[in-house]
Write an enzyme that holds these catalytic residues in place. Structure first.
Site, PDB file in Angstrom:
ATOM      1  N   ARG A 119       0.848  -1.201   0.000  1.00 60.66           N
ATOM      2  CA  ARG A 119       0.000   0.000   0.000  1.00 60.66           C
ATOM      3  C   ARG A 119       0.881   1.246   0.000  1.00 60.66           C
ATOM      4  NH1 ARG A 119      -5.229  -1.608   3.569  1.00 60.66           N
ATOM      5  NH2 ARG A 119      -6.640  -1.351   1.827  1.00 60.66           N
ATOM      6  N   GLN A 124      -1.663   3.249  -5.365  1.00 57.81           N
ATOM      7  CA  GLN A 124      -3.014   3.676  -4.997  1.00 57.81           C
ATOM      8  C   GLN A 124      -4.077   3.412  -6.074  1.00 57.81           C
ATOM      9  OE1 GLN A 124      -2.907   7.595  -3.259  1.00 57.81           O
ATOM     10  NE2 GLN A 124      -2.293   6.763  -1.279  1.00 57.81           N
ATOM     11  N   ASP A 127      -5.246  -0.197  -5.769  1.00 60.07           N
ATOM     12  CA  ASP A 127      -5.555  -0.700  -4.428  1.00 60.07           C
ATOM     13  C   ASP A 127      -6.973  -1.279  -4.357  1.00 60.07           C
ATOM     14  OD1 ASP A 127      -5.895  -1.176  -1.761  1.00 60.07           O
ATOM     15  OD2 ASP A 127      -5.303   0.819  -1.078  1.00 60.07           O
ATOM     16  N   SER A 130      -8.775  -1.390  -0.826  1.00 58.61           N
ATOM     17  CA  SER A 130      -9.448  -0.150  -0.428  1.00 58.61           C
ATOM     18  C   SER A 130     -10.733   0.046  -1.222  1.00 58.61           C
ATOM     19  CB  SER A 130      -8.534   1.067  -0.648  1.00 58.61           C
ATOM     20  OG  SER A 130      -7.506   1.062   0.304  1.00 58.61           O
ATOM     21  N   TYR A 226      -1.090  -0.240   8.867  1.00 60.90           N
ATOM     22  CA  TYR A 226      -2.017  -1.257   9.374  1.00 60.90           C
ATOM     23  C   TYR A 226      -1.945  -1.364  10.888  1.00 60.90           C
ATOM     24  CZ  TYR A 226      -2.975  -3.278   4.792  1.00 60.90           C
ATOM     25  OH  TYR A 226      -3.390  -3.492   3.524  1.00 60.90           O
TER      26      TYR A 226
END
Ligand code: NAD
Length: 373
Positions: A119, A124, A127, A130, A226
């Site tokens: 990540r 992005q 991802d 997400s 995380y």
């Protein structure tokens, strides 16, 4: 090079790995796109729309494709039809999934699991975790609202004033923040808690209150952002301190996860018993065992007057937008792998190596390999 989009065959799966508007992105990069007839239908994308954008329909895309884009892990039959040396990109649920991974390795398929992308900023647009969590957080609130015997907003009517519903969100990561925003837009009063103190500001910026629990969470976050696992003693205290927030809530949405581990149990049966009858819990950690002791993955349980919903694969219940986002994720990742119209792997690049599970007939991802022992 042929990119193939098969129709998903897993039970209940309505998403598709490519949407028509992204066909041109692949053909523009010199790739040919083959779509299995009906592949996008359950998500609202008809065959004609793919053809109009430059794809061809084919009844056996798995046998022809050099690159297969999928949502769910392929079945044994699907793997058996794939070309040896093909490249597969999908949400492969790789941890502990020995049957699928061994079959792919035996077939010499190069396999990338979208869940394992690092990540980092560069990743992005790719991802998928997400993107799918965004859909889940949104849908969880709608499920709760449709089951709650109350309205969400404050309503002042000639028949009297209705007080707003109170929603408590546990875990304010991607899904949790989307749940907070959705519940706020419906007019609920929202409170949230996360072990990562860094999210307090994000929770407050969405108009929710951050529950300040007297817990020491100084070392709660790893380098990737995380949550780190906490001790059993920590979870015991967390349950104790959260009791007040849960008893006051009409709806609890739980999303608390620690990567690679079973979800922590944060709501006991006793805590459920302390809730008002009619209250609803939506446990988004159900796939990892659940944050509530009463959660049955894939089922609704009504106990002590409280409905506990343990949904599985929520993104598939919003297939149009979930497919649109996932397709952007996979096509961005494929664009990263393709140079001069061919897949060319630079194993020194963490964006390539991170999600690579199988290469040249071997399971090469260390954490995945360890999970299979
Ligand atoms: P996740 O699904 O693994 O976990 C959900 C949430 O549960 C997290 O916010 C976690 O802190 C929380 N949690 C874990 N144990 C808990 C407990 N006992 N009580 C309460 N909450 C608990 O995480 P996610 O939503 O996929 O992502 C989490 C974070 O990762 C993001 O908020 C962000 O900081 C980071 N991230 C970074 C990128 C990037 O591109 N750089 C992309 C996505 C996410």
């Amino acid at each position: 090079m042929i990119v193939g989009i098969p129709k998903e065959t897993a039970a209940g799966e309505r998403r598709v790995a490519l949407v028509p508007e992204l066909v041109g992105k692949l053909t523009g990069a010199g790739l040919e796109v083959l779509v299995e007839p009906g592949a996008g239908e359950a998500a609202g994308f008809l065959d004609a729309a793919y053809v109009e954008k430059g794809a061809r329909l084919d009844g056996d895309v798995l046998a022809r494709a050099d690159v297969v884009l999928k949502v769910q892990p392929p079945s044994a039959a699907e793997i058996g039809r794939m070309k040896p040396d093909a490249t597969l990109i999908g949400l492969l649920s790789p941890y502990g999934n020995a049957t699928t991974l061994n079959a792919l390795a035996a077939r010499k398929v190069t396999a990338f699991s979208m869940e394992l992308l690092p990540r980092i900023t560069r990743a992005q647009p790719m991802d998928a975790l997400s993107a799918m969590s965004t859909v889940s957080g949104y849908k969880a609130v709608l499920m709760a609202a449709s089951r709650l015997p109350k309205v969400f907003p404050l309503l002042m009517t000639a028949a009297g004033t209705l007080t707003p519903a109170r929603v408590f969100v546990i875990g304010a990561g991607v899904a949790g923040l989307q749940a907070i925003g959705t519940a706020r837009r419906l007019g609920a009063v929202v409170e949230a808690y996360d072990t990562r103190p860094a999210v307090k500001e994000q929770v407050e910026s969405l108009g929710a209150k951050f529950a300040e629990l007297p817990l020491q969470t100084a070392d709660a976050q790893d380098k990737g952002g995380y949550a780190k696992a906490q001790s059993e003693e920590f979870y015991r205290k967390q349950r104790e301190f959260m009791g007040r927030c849960i008893a006051a809530a009409d709806v609890v949405i739980t999303t608390a996860l620690v990567p690679g581990q079973k979800a922590p149990v944060l709501i006991t049966e006793e805590m459920v018993q302390g809730m008002r009858p009619g209250s609803v819990i939506v446990d988004l950690a159900a796939e990892q065992g659940g944050n509530c002791a009463l959660t049955q993955p894939g089922q609704d349980v009504v106990k002590h007057g409280v409905t506990v919903i343990g949904p599985l694969n929520l993104p598939s219940s919003v297939p149009f937008h979930a497919s649109q986002m996932y397709a952007r994720n996979v096509t961005s990742f494929l664009a990263h792998l393709v140079k001069d119209g061919r897949v060319q792997l630079d194993l020194a690049d963490e964006l390539t190596k991170g999600p690579l599970v199988i290469h040249q007939g071997e399971i090469v991802h260390e954490a995945v390999k360890a999970s299979l022992k």
